[in-house]
Design a protein around this motif. Structure first.
Motif, PDB file in Angstrom:
ATOM      1  N   VAL A 129       0.840  -1.203   0.000  1.00 47.27           N
ATOM      2  CA  VAL A 129       0.000   0.000   0.000  1.00 47.27           C
ATOM      3  C   VAL A 129       0.875   1.253   0.000  1.00 47.27           C
ATOM      4  N   ASN A 130       1.925   1.260   0.817  1.00 48.79           N
ATOM      5  CA  ASN A 130       2.818   2.419   0.873  1.00 48.79           C
ATOM      6  C   ASN A 130       3.549   2.625  -0.449  1.00 48.79           C
TER       7      ASN A 130
ATOM      8  N   PHE B 212       1.953   6.502  -6.893  1.00 48.20           N
ATOM      9  CA  PHE B 212       0.874   7.385  -7.332  1.00 48.20           C
ATOM     10  C   PHE B 212       1.269   8.851  -7.151  1.00 48.20           C
ATOM     11  N   ASN B 213       1.834   9.168  -5.996  1.00 46.35           N
ATOM     12  CA  ASN B 213       2.253  10.553  -5.738  1.00 46.35           C
ATOM     13  C   ASN B 213       3.342  10.991  -6.709  1.00 46.35           C
ATOM     14  N   SER B 214       4.276  10.105  -7.006  1.00 43.91           N
ATOM     15  CA  SER B 214       5.337  10.480  -7.939  1.00 43.91           C
ATOM     16  C   SER B 214       4.789  10.639  -9.352  1.00 43.91           C
ATOM     17  N   GLN B 215       3.806   9.824  -9.737  1.00 46.30           N
ATOM     18  CA  GLN B 215       3.208   9.965 -11.065  1.00 46.30           C
ATOM     19  C   GLN B 215       2.427  11.266 -11.173  1.00 46.30           C
ATOM     20  N   ILE B 216       1.711  11.622 -10.107  1.00 48.53           N
ATOM     21  CA  ILE B 216       0.931  12.862 -10.143  1.00 48.53           C
ATOM     22  C   ILE B 216       1.859  14.064 -10.243  1.00 48.53           C
ATOM     23  N   SER B 217       2.922  14.050  -9.478  1.00 49.53           N
ATOM     24  CA  SER B 217       3.815  15.205  -9.497  1.00 49.53           C
ATOM     25  C   SER B 217       4.614  15.273 -10.791  1.00 49.53           C
TER      26      SER B 217
END
Length: 96
Positions: A34-35, A41-46
């Motif tokens: 999960v982590n 996900f956070n790296s893809q969004i940024s």
């Protein structure tokens, strides 16, 4: 018979301990997954959004799409019509 039952009990307790350890290990791995997914996900969004300080961020305003150009032409037509109406002889004095 008692020795056999105690040996079987010892085997069952050992298996129960192993099952408990496997359950805890599965929980830990699930938490790690999960982590990792959250981090990915956070790296893809940024990485998808360009920085406002970069030229890529402002490129859409510098090079508008065909839809944007069409809307700007429509807006220019509406402004021209409004100014023509405002500067017509009957409305000119109200405009000024």
């Amino acid at each position: 018979q008692r020795k056999a039952l105690e040996a079987e009990k010892k085997t069952l307790v050992t298996q129960q301990d192993q099952a408990t350890k496997l359950t805890q290990s599965a929980r830990d791995l699930s938490t790690q997954i999960v982590n990792l997914r959250r981090s990915l996900f956070n790296s893809q969004i940024s990485s998808r959004a360009a920085s406002p300080l970069s030229p890529a961020f402002w490129q859409s305003m510098i090079r508008p799409t065909q839809d944007d150009v069409a809307r700007l032409h429509d807006l220019r037509g509406e402004i021209t019509d409004a100014l023509d109406s405002a500067l017509s002889a009957e409305h000119r004095w109200l405009f000024f």
